[in-house]
Design a protein around this motif. Structure first.
Motif, PDB file in Angstrom:
ATOM      1  N   LEU A   1       0.816  -1.214   0.000  1.00 22.08           N
ATOM      2  CA  LEU A   1       0.000   0.000   0.000  1.00 22.08           C
ATOM      3  C   LEU A   1       0.851   1.267   0.000  1.00 22.08           C
ATOM      4  O   LEU A   1       0.684   2.126  -0.878  1.00 22.08           O
ATOM      5  N   PRO A   2       1.789   1.439   0.946  1.00 22.88           N
ATOM      6  CA  PRO A   2       2.603   2.665   0.901  1.00 22.88           C
ATOM      7  C   PRO A   2       3.487   2.757  -0.336  1.00 22.88           C
ATOM      8  O   PRO A   2       3.716   3.856  -0.853  1.00 22.88           O
ATOM      9  N   VAL A   3       4.001   1.613  -0.826  1.00 23.88           N
ATOM     10  CA  VAL A   3       4.862   1.641  -2.013  1.00 23.88           C
ATOM     11  C   VAL A   3       4.069   2.071  -3.244  1.00 23.88           C
ATOM     12  O   VAL A   3       4.481   2.952  -3.997  1.00 23.88           O
ATOM     13  N   VAL A   4       2.909   1.441  -3.452  1.00 23.16           N
ATOM     14  CA  VAL A   4       2.085   1.761  -4.618  1.00 23.16           C
ATOM     15  C   VAL A   4       1.593   3.207  -4.570  1.00 23.16           C
ATOM     16  O   VAL A   4       1.569   3.908  -5.584  1.00 23.16           O
ATOM     17  N   GLN A   5       1.205   3.663  -3.390  1.00 24.01           N
ATOM     18  CA  GLN A   5       0.755   5.057  -3.275  1.00 24.01           C
ATOM     19  C   GLN A   5       1.902   6.039  -3.502  1.00 24.01           C
ATOM     20  O   GLN A   5       1.695   7.134  -4.009  1.00 24.01           O
ATOM     21  N   THR A   6       3.113   5.643  -3.124  1.00 24.81           N
ATOM     22  CA  THR A   6       4.280   6.475  -3.409  1.00 24.81           C
ATOM     23  C   THR A   6       4.511   6.560  -4.914  1.00 24.81           C
ATOM     24  O   THR A   6       4.823   7.624  -5.450  1.00 24.81           O
ATOM     25  N   PHE A   7       4.341   5.437  -5.614  1.00 23.00           N
ATOM     26  CA  PHE A   7       4.547   5.400  -7.060  1.00 23.00           C
ATOM     27  C   PHE A   7       3.422   6.083  -7.838  1.00 23.00           C
ATOM     28  O   PHE A   7       3.680   6.817  -8.796  1.00 23.00           O
ATOM     29  N   MET A   8       2.151   5.822  -7.430  1.00 23.78           N
ATOM     30  CA  MET A   8       1.013   6.135  -8.291  1.00 23.78           C
ATOM     31  C   MET A   8      -0.025   7.052  -7.653  1.00 23.78           C
ATOM     32  O   MET A   8      -1.083   7.292  -8.237  1.00 23.78           O
ATOM     33  N   GLY A   9       0.248   7.540  -6.454  1.00 26.19           N
ATOM     34  CA  GLY A   9      -0.668   8.473  -5.813  1.00 26.19           C
ATOM     35  C   GLY A   9      -1.679   7.789  -4.909  1.00 26.19           C
ATOM     36  O   GLY A   9      -1.854   6.567  -4.958  1.00 26.19           O
TER      37      GLY A   9
ATOM     38  N   VAL B   1      -5.349  -2.158  -3.880  1.00 31.43           N
ATOM     39  CA  VAL B   1      -4.493  -2.888  -2.937  1.00 31.43           C
ATOM     40  C   VAL B   1      -5.302  -3.316  -1.716  1.00 31.43           C
ATOM     41  O   VAL B   1      -5.208  -4.459  -1.243  1.00 31.43           O
ATOM     42  N   ILE B   2      -6.114  -2.404  -1.204  1.00 28.81           N
ATOM     43  CA  ILE B   2      -6.921  -2.697  -0.026  1.00 28.81           C
ATOM     44  C   ILE B   2      -7.951  -3.776  -0.318  1.00 28.81           C
ATOM     45  O   ILE B   2      -8.160  -4.695   0.486  1.00 28.81           O
ATOM     46  N   MET B   3      -8.590  -3.713  -1.491  1.00 32.47           N
ATOM     47  CA  MET B   3      -9.572  -4.732  -1.850  1.00 32.47           C
ATOM     48  C   MET B   3      -8.905  -6.107  -1.952  1.00 32.47           C
ATOM     49  O   MET B   3      -9.448  -7.116  -1.491  1.00 32.47           O
ATOM     50  N   MET B   4      -7.720  -6.145  -2.530  1.00 34.30           N
ATOM     51  CA  MET B   4      -6.978  -7.407  -2.620  1.00 34.30           C
ATOM     52  C   MET B   4      -6.597  -7.910  -1.238  1.00 34.30           C
ATOM     53  O   MET B   4      -6.632  -9.111  -0.951  1.00 34.30           O
ATOM     54  N   ASP B   5      -6.257  -6.977  -0.346  1.00 40.08           N
ATOM     55  CA  ASP B   5      -5.820  -7.364   0.991  1.00 40.08           C
ATOM     56  C   ASP B   5      -6.974  -7.857   1.855  1.00 40.08           C
ATOM     57  O   ASP B   5      -6.750  -8.603   2.813  1.00 40.08           O
TER      58      ASP B   5
ATOM     59  N   ASN C   1      -0.527   9.576   5.943  1.00 41.03           N
ATOM     60  CA  ASN C   1       0.665   9.982   5.192  1.00 41.03           C
ATOM     61  C   ASN C   1       1.955   9.445   5.829  1.00 41.03           C
ATOM     62  O   ASN C   1       2.980   9.341   5.146  1.00 41.03           O
ATOM     63  N   ALA C   2       1.892   9.115   7.122  1.00 39.05           N
ATOM     64  CA  ALA C   2       3.079   8.580   7.818  1.00 39.05           C
ATOM     65  C   ALA C   2       3.218   7.074   7.649  1.00 39.05           C
ATOM     66  O   ALA C   2       4.211   6.492   8.095  1.00 39.05           O
ATOM     67  N   ASN C   3       2.257   6.432   6.987  1.00 43.36           N
ATOM     68  CA  ASN C   3       2.252   4.968   6.909  1.00 43.36           C
ATOM     69  C   ASN C   3       3.480   4.428   6.185  1.00 43.36           C
ATOM     70  O   ASN C   3       4.075   3.426   6.614  1.00 43.36           O
ATOM     71  N   ALA C   4       3.872   5.051   5.076  1.00 46.53           N
ATOM     72  CA  ALA C   4       5.014   4.554   4.304  1.00 46.53           C
ATOM     73  C   ALA C   4       6.291   4.565   5.150  1.00 46.53           C
ATOM     74  O   ALA C   4       7.016   3.559   5.219  1.00 46.53           O
ATOM     75  N   PHE C   5       6.550   5.678   5.814  1.00 46.29           N
ATOM     76  CA  PHE C   5       7.765   5.781   6.630  1.00 46.29           C
ATOM     77  C   PHE C   5       7.751   4.773   7.777  1.00 46.29           C
ATOM     78  O   PHE C   5       8.729   4.055   8.002  1.00 46.29           O
ATOM     79  N   CYS C   6       6.642   4.712   8.503  1.00 47.98           N
ATOM     80  CA  CYS C   6       6.568   3.814   9.664  1.00 47.98           C
ATOM     81  C   CYS C   6       6.688   2.353   9.250  1.00 47.98           C
ATOM     82  O   CYS C   6       7.332   1.554   9.945  1.00 47.98           O
TER      83      CYS C   6
END
Length: 309
Positions: A105-113, A120-124, A200-205
């Motif tokens: 989720l954080p990686v894809v959102q970093t790449f694609m907004g 991703v969430i639906m798949m998860d 917004n802090a999810n990717a870093f954490c």
């Protein structure tokens, strides 16, 4: 895009280095786990639901995610005969399941907004039905590692399984958002404003958590078993990616997101279950970190070459 990937990798490497400089302790990763699973990830899930349209056709991705997690679990069970029971458990738990919420989720959102988060969430949601508790129950039952669990009355066993599922805040949020989707309930704007900084802090954490968990195992056998798991995950990842690209009835952008999810690393739950069943916490944490770094590389390359961006 390369700099975005490098930034995420730098968080992993940086927190690992700080741990070895004794700025962080050996078990400080539990603090990061608490932040991710109880604050940043639930907020990221809610924000993705709140800021994206909910096409009911997305439920196909939920079903797809379920099979992507469940089928590999049984394949590894049947193909791992002859290995020690503890290592069979390690292979089953770590070769199956996708780390979608805390990593993809954080990686894809970093790449694609932010809008890329919903697939991703639906798949998860489908993946989590097995990964958050089902894989533990199935593994210890098939490998006869039940212990006291098998001796408990059926009602207590069912209560324990239900506690595994609904004790996860992220899983509870997934189910709640699914209900909101069916009932066409929208998230109020004040709530969106409140949760946005946490989301917004999810990717870093999430990346910091992975770096804090990393520790190289001493045993050659452990490293060999990790190589087997990496091989299994590569095979399953390719099969899932091909199925997602050619079978799912969505546009190229959504199919690309699911393809990236196919190469997500080992789940946090798998590392937790590996520790509880085999006692090998070092191998569990190192496996997560290695597959996370490999996943980040593969996802970066796929995002660069696929036409769905």
């Amino acid at each position: 895009m390369i700099f975005q990937s490098a930034a995420l990798l730098l968080v992993i490497v940086g927190t690992y280095a700080l741990k070895h400089l004794h700025i962080f302790g050996e078990r400080d990763y539990k603090v990061a786990q608490g932040l991710v699973f109880n604050m940043t990830l639930p907020c990221a899930i809610i924000l993705s639901f709140a800021t994206n349209k909910h096409d009911m056709k997305m439920l196909w991705i939920v079903l797809f995610g379920f099979f992507c997690c469940a089928i590999p679990l049984f394949i590894v069970f049947f193909c791992s005969h002859g290995d020690e029971r503890n290592y069979r458990a390690f292979q089953m738990l770590n070769a199956s399941g996708l780390n979608l919420g805390a990593f993809c989720l954080p990686v894809v959102q970093t790449f694609m907004g932010p809008s890329a988060g919903l697939p991703v969430i639906m798949m998860d949601i489908g993946n989590a039905i097995v990964a958050t508790a089902g894989s533990l129950t199935i593994t210890r039952t098939l490998l006869h590692m039940d212990g006291n669990f098998k001796a408990l009355p059926l009602s207590l066993r069912l209560r324990g399984i239900a506690r595994d599922f609904f004790g996860s805040i992220s899983f509870d949020i997934y189910m709640l958002m699914l209900v909101f989707m069916f009932l066409h309930i929208t998230i109020p704007q004040p709530i969106i404003t409140l949760i946005t900084p946490f989301a917004n802090a999810n990717a870093f954490c999430a990346m910091a958590m992975i770096g804090l968990m990393m520790e190289v195992p001493d045993s050659v056998k452990d490293r060999l078993e990790l190589a087997k798991v990496i091989g299994w995950r590569a095979v399953f990842g390719v099969i899932i990616a091909v199925a997602a690209w050619f079978v799912l009835p969505f546009d190229m952008r959504i199919r690309e997101i699911v393809v990236l999810g196919a190469f997500a690393p080992i789940t946090i739950f798998s590392t937790k279950f590996t520790d509880s069943l085999t006692g090998n916490a070092k191998l569990a944490g190192f496996s997560l970190t290695v597959t996370a770094i490999l996943s980040l590389i593969v996802m970066t390359i796929l995002h660069a070459v696929l036409p769905g961006a």
